[in-house]
Each structure stands twice: as C-alpha cells, then as structure tokens.
Design a protein around this motif. Structure first.
Motif, PDB file in Angstrom:
ATOM      1  N   ILE A   1       1.167  11.105   2.520  1.00 39.32           N
ATOM      2  CA  ILE A   1       1.155  11.043   1.059  1.00 39.32           C
ATOM      3  C   ILE A   1       1.448  12.449   0.539  1.00 39.32           C
ATOM      4  N   ASN A   2       2.599  12.603  -0.121  1.00 34.24           N
ATOM      5  CA  ASN A   2       2.964  13.925  -0.635  1.00 34.24           C
ATOM      6  C   ASN A   2       3.256  13.918  -2.135  1.00 34.24           C
ATOM      7  N   GLY A   3       2.897  12.835  -2.811  1.00 32.98           N
ATOM      8  CA  GLY A   3       3.088  12.763  -4.255  1.00 32.98           C
ATOM      9  C   GLY A   3       3.118  11.326  -4.729  1.00 32.98           C
ATOM     10  N   ASP A   4       3.525  11.111  -5.971  1.00 30.61           N
ATOM     11  CA  ASP A   4       3.585   9.784  -6.560  1.00 30.61           C
ATOM     12  C   ASP A   4       4.726   8.977  -5.938  1.00 30.61           C
ATOM     13  N   ALA A   5       4.397   7.847  -5.331  1.00 29.03           N
ATOM     14  CA  ALA A   5       5.409   6.998  -4.693  1.00 29.03           C
ATOM     15  C   ALA A   5       4.735   5.716  -4.218  1.00 29.03           C
ATOM     16  N   GLN A   6       5.548   4.804  -3.690  1.00 25.02           N
ATOM     17  CA  GLN A   6       5.026   3.601  -3.054  1.00 25.02           C
ATOM     18  C   GLN A   6       5.011   3.815  -1.546  1.00 25.02           C
ATOM     19  N   TYR A   7       3.919   3.376  -0.905  1.00 31.59           N
ATOM     20  CA  TYR A   7       3.744   3.586   0.527  1.00 31.59           C
ATOM     21  C   TYR A   7       3.251   2.302   1.181  1.00 31.59           C
ATOM     22  N   GLU A   8       3.267   2.302   2.515  1.00 28.40           N
ATOM     23  CA  GLU A   8       2.634   1.225   3.261  1.00 28.40           C
ATOM     24  C   GLU A   8       1.865   1.808   4.441  1.00 28.40           C
ATOM     25  N   ALA A   9       0.719   1.188   4.730  1.00 28.97           N
ATOM     26  CA  ALA A   9      -0.090   1.558   5.892  1.00 28.97           C
ATOM     27  C   ALA A   9      -0.368   0.287   6.681  1.00 28.97           C
ATOM     28  N   GLU A  10      -0.429   0.414   8.005  1.00 30.95           N
ATOM     29  CA  GLU A  10      -0.639  -0.772   8.840  1.00 30.95           C
ATOM     30  C   GLU A  10      -1.602  -0.458   9.974  1.00 30.95           C
ATOM     31  N   TRP A  11      -2.451  -1.420  10.281  1.00 25.68           N
ATOM     32  CA  TRP A  11      -3.354  -1.357  11.429  1.00 25.68           C
ATOM     33  C   TRP A  11      -2.843  -2.374  12.449  1.00 25.68           C
ATOM     34  N   LYS A  12      -2.394  -1.878  13.598  1.00 28.82           N
ATOM     35  CA  LYS A  12      -1.969  -2.754  14.688  1.00 28.82           C
ATOM     36  C   LYS A  12      -3.174  -3.075  15.556  1.00 28.82           C
ATOM     37  N   VAL A  13      -3.406  -4.358  15.746  1.00 30.71           N
ATOM     38  CA  VAL A  13      -4.564  -4.808  16.518  1.00 30.71           C
ATOM     39  C   VAL A  13      -4.367  -4.467  17.992  1.00 30.71           C
ATOM     40  N   THR A  14      -5.432  -3.974  18.598  1.00 33.25           N
ATOM     41  CA  THR A  14      -5.383  -3.637  20.027  1.00 33.25           C
ATOM     42  C   THR A  14      -5.659  -4.885  20.863  1.00 33.25           C
TER      43      THR A  14
ATOM     44  N   VAL B   1     -13.731 -14.981   5.761  1.00 30.54           N
ATOM     45  CA  VAL B   1     -13.130 -15.732   6.860  1.00 30.54           C
ATOM     46  C   VAL B   1     -11.618 -15.492   6.821  1.00 30.54           C
ATOM     47  N   THR B   2     -11.197 -14.456   7.509  1.00 30.94           N
ATOM     48  CA  THR B   2      -9.785 -14.078   7.594  1.00 30.94           C
ATOM     49  C   THR B   2      -9.461 -13.747   9.042  1.00 30.94           C
ATOM     50  N   THR B   3      -8.457 -14.397   9.576  1.00 31.44           N
ATOM     51  CA  THR B   3      -8.056 -14.164  10.970  1.00 31.44           C
ATOM     52  C   THR B   3      -6.957 -13.115  11.018  1.00 31.44           C
ATOM     53  N   ILE B   4      -7.181 -12.091  11.830  1.00 30.97           N
ATOM     54  CA  ILE B   4      -6.177 -11.053  12.056  1.00 30.97           C
ATOM     55  C   ILE B   4      -5.961 -10.953  13.567  1.00 30.97           C
ATOM     56  N   LYS B   5      -4.790 -11.369  14.015  1.00 26.06           N
ATOM     57  CA  LYS B   5      -4.491 -11.353  15.444  1.00 26.06           C
ATOM     58  C   LYS B   5      -3.584 -10.199  15.850  1.00 26.06           C
ATOM     59  N   ASP B   6      -2.628  -9.857  14.958  1.00 24.82           N
ATOM     60  CA  ASP B   6      -1.634  -8.849  15.329  1.00 24.82           C
ATOM     61  C   ASP B   6      -1.716  -7.586  14.471  1.00 24.82           C
ATOM     62  N   SER B   7      -1.782  -7.740  13.135  1.00 24.67           N
ATOM     63  CA  SER B   7      -1.783  -6.555  12.276  1.00 24.67           C
ATOM     64  C   SER B   7      -2.177  -6.914  10.859  1.00 24.67           C
ATOM     65  N   ILE B   8      -2.572  -5.889  10.113  1.00 24.85           N
ATOM     66  CA  ILE B   8      -2.750  -5.992   8.683  1.00 24.85           C
ATOM     67  C   ILE B   8      -2.025  -4.812   8.053  1.00 24.85           C
ATOM     68  N   LYS B   9      -1.172  -5.108   7.078  1.00 27.61           N
ATOM     69  CA  LYS B   9      -0.384  -4.076   6.408  1.00 27.61           C
ATOM     70  C   LYS B   9      -0.692  -4.089   4.915  1.00 27.61           C
ATOM     71  N   VAL B  10      -0.842  -2.901   4.360  1.00 28.38           N
ATOM     72  CA  VAL B  10      -1.165  -2.744   2.941  1.00 28.38           C
ATOM     73  C   VAL B  10      -0.036  -1.972   2.269  1.00 28.38           C
ATOM     74  N   VAL B  11       0.509  -2.530   1.180  1.00 28.65           N
ATOM     75  CA  VAL B  11       1.519  -1.858   0.367  1.00 28.65           C
ATOM     76  C   VAL B  11       0.832  -1.371  -0.906  1.00 28.65           C
ATOM     77  N   PHE B  12       1.028  -0.100  -1.231  1.00 25.73           N
ATOM     78  CA  PHE B  12       0.285   0.477  -2.362  1.00 25.73           C
ATOM     79  C   PHE B  12       1.092   1.577  -3.033  1.00 25.73           C
ATOM     80  N   THR B  13       0.719   1.865  -4.263  1.00 25.82           N
ATOM     81  CA  THR B  13       1.341   2.964  -5.002  1.00 25.82           C
ATOM     82  C   THR B  13       0.295   4.033  -5.290  1.00 25.82           C
ATOM     83  N   VAL B  14       0.753   5.274  -5.286  1.00 25.88           N
ATOM     84  CA  VAL B  14      -0.094   6.417  -5.640  1.00 25.88           C
ATOM     85  C   VAL B  14       0.520   7.075  -6.866  1.00 25.88           C
ATOM     86  N   THR B  15      -0.293   7.291  -7.897  1.00 26.14           N
ATOM     87  CA  THR B  15       0.160   7.995  -9.099  1.00 26.14           C
ATOM     88  C   THR B  15      -0.916   9.008  -9.511  1.00 26.14           C
ATOM     89  N   GLY B  16      -0.486   9.973 -10.328  1.00 25.06           N
ATOM     90  CA  GLY B  16      -1.427  10.946 -10.854  1.00 25.06           C
ATOM     91  C   GLY B  16      -1.543  12.221 -10.057  1.00 25.06           C
TER      92      GLY B  16
END
Length: 250
Positions: A59-72, A154-169
């Motif tokens: 994160i280096n400023g205002d923009a849209q990003y995505e983060a992901e957790w890959k399940v082990t 009750v949410t099943t996560i088998k492979d990954s969860i990815k979050v798309v988000f924006t940072v402003t300010g």
C-alpha cells in the motif's frame, strides 16, 4: 556573470510548470496489507507469517488493491472464528482522512453474493500490545467483541479467500496491484471486428504548440537570466503540450 542569480530566476520559472502535488509522505507508507485471523488450524497474525502463495499488496497511496489468503494443507474451514483485513502502520491518528472500503470478497474463486461492508466493520485506529497499530476491517469477528458478521459464521473455505478493497485519505496516489481481465467470446470478438471494419470512421484532431523566439530588452546578467528562463518555459510547454490524437467512433 552572476550565476546564482541566473539559477534562481530559472528555478522560479520552472516551478510554474510543476503540478501542485505534495512530495512528502507520512512514515506509515509504504506498508503491506494482509488478511489476518484463523482458517482451520492455521492462524495468521502478522504479515511475516502469511501462507505461501498468498497475495500481500504493498500500500503506497490511494488506490484499489486485493489481498488473498491461500489455504495450506490443513483442509481449510467449514465455519469462521475470526477474519479481518489488516493495514499495519496506517491509522487515523497519522492519516486523519484514512478510509478502507472492502468492495468484494471471493471465496475459492467465487464472488460472495450480496456482500456489503457494515458501518461498524472498520476500525481506523486499532491498537494491541505486541502489534503495530493498524486500520482493520472485520469480515467475521468471534473473538474481539465487535460481533461483525459480514461473512456468515458457517462459511466453507477450501482453497482461498480474496478481498478487494480501496484505500483513500493518504494524501498521495497509489499503485494498484489489480490487473483488469477482459473475457470475450469468439462470437463477440468477431462481431466487434465486423462492426469496426464496416462502420467505424476515425477523426484525428491535433493540438500543436507554436513557439517564438523570446527577446529580452534588458542587457547584462539580468537579460541573460530572463531569456534563459523564458526559453525554459517555452521548451517545457512544448514538451507537455505535444500532439494529441483523439479517435472517435461515429
């Protein structure tokens, strides 16, 4: 010749051509965002122990990003205990206008339908002993007492969860780590090609810059300085306002 005086005049004129953006940044940037919490038997509570293959954006400023957790290899989870998006070292104490907005969540590659970030899901000044201060967006909280359940327990996560988000300010432009993907069918591509070849016409308009020699009525050092400064302005303007071609469809 008074070189210092000449340099001062040229520098002053050059500043007129620069955009009025701040070049300073608070100490928190850049930083790395990640998904923290628990999935199955795996816990992630710092950026240093994210799982292999996970996406950890800078994160280096205002923009849209995505983060992901890959399940082990533990098989994932069928229900949630705690998950949150963490942006360390960025808080409203150092960035009063900071805001992080989660716009979409993907689980095992499929977008979560009707996801909406609740108003109390964000904490822009989260402090905990032994951790860097952070801005945090809760996805599901069964540990910290916020009772946020923007994802069902009750949410099943088998492979990954990815979050798309924006940072402003942050007060500066950032660099998104999201690459746009355009998927077209063969039929759609052929239709587009046919339409382009049969009905598209192009109009080109050009904007040019006319420059003229600048003469100084002064003599000596001052005259040389003014001429040099004026030449710099004309040259820079010519470089910025180069030919622009605009293509329009009729």
């Amino acid at each position: 010749m008074k070189i210092n005086k000449i340099i001062s005049v040229i520098s002053a004129c050059s500043l007129l051509l620069l955009p009025s953006f701040s070049v300073t940044a608070a100490d928190g940037l850049p930083t790395k965002a990640y998904i923290c919490g628990e999935i199955g038997t795996t816990s992630v509570w710092s950026v240093d122990n994210t799982t292999i293959g996970s996406i950890v954006p800078e994160i280096n400023g205002d923009a849209q990003y995505e983060a992901e957790w890959k399940v082990t290899g533990d098989g994932g989870a069928t229900e949630l205990t705690f998950l949150a998006l963490s942006v360390p070292n960025i808080t409203s104490d150092s960035y009063p206008q900071i805001d992080v907005n989660v716009t979409a969540i993907y689980i095992d590659g499929v977008e979560v339908p009707n996801y909406k970030m609740s108003p109390n899901a964000i904490n822009t000044a989260y402090y905990e002993a032994g951790r860097d201060p952070e801005t945090r967006v809760y996805l599901y909280d069964g540990l910290k007492g916020t009772n946020v359940a923007d994802l069902p327990k009750v949410t099943t996560i088998k492979d990954s969860i990815k979050v798309v988000f924006t940072v402003t300010g942050t007060g500066q432009y950032g660099t998104s780590n999201i690459q746009a993907n355009v998927i077209e069918t063969t039929e759609a591509s052929q239709e587009s090609t046919e339409n382009t070849s049969s009905s598209e016409t192009s109009e080109t308009s050009e904007t040019t810059v006319n420059t003229a020699a600048v003469e100084s009525t002064s003599t000596g050092d001052e005259g040389f300085a003014v001429a040099a400064a004026a030449g710099l302005v004309v040259t820079a303007a010519a470089a910025v306002l180069s030919k622009v071609k605009i293509k329009r469809k009729k």
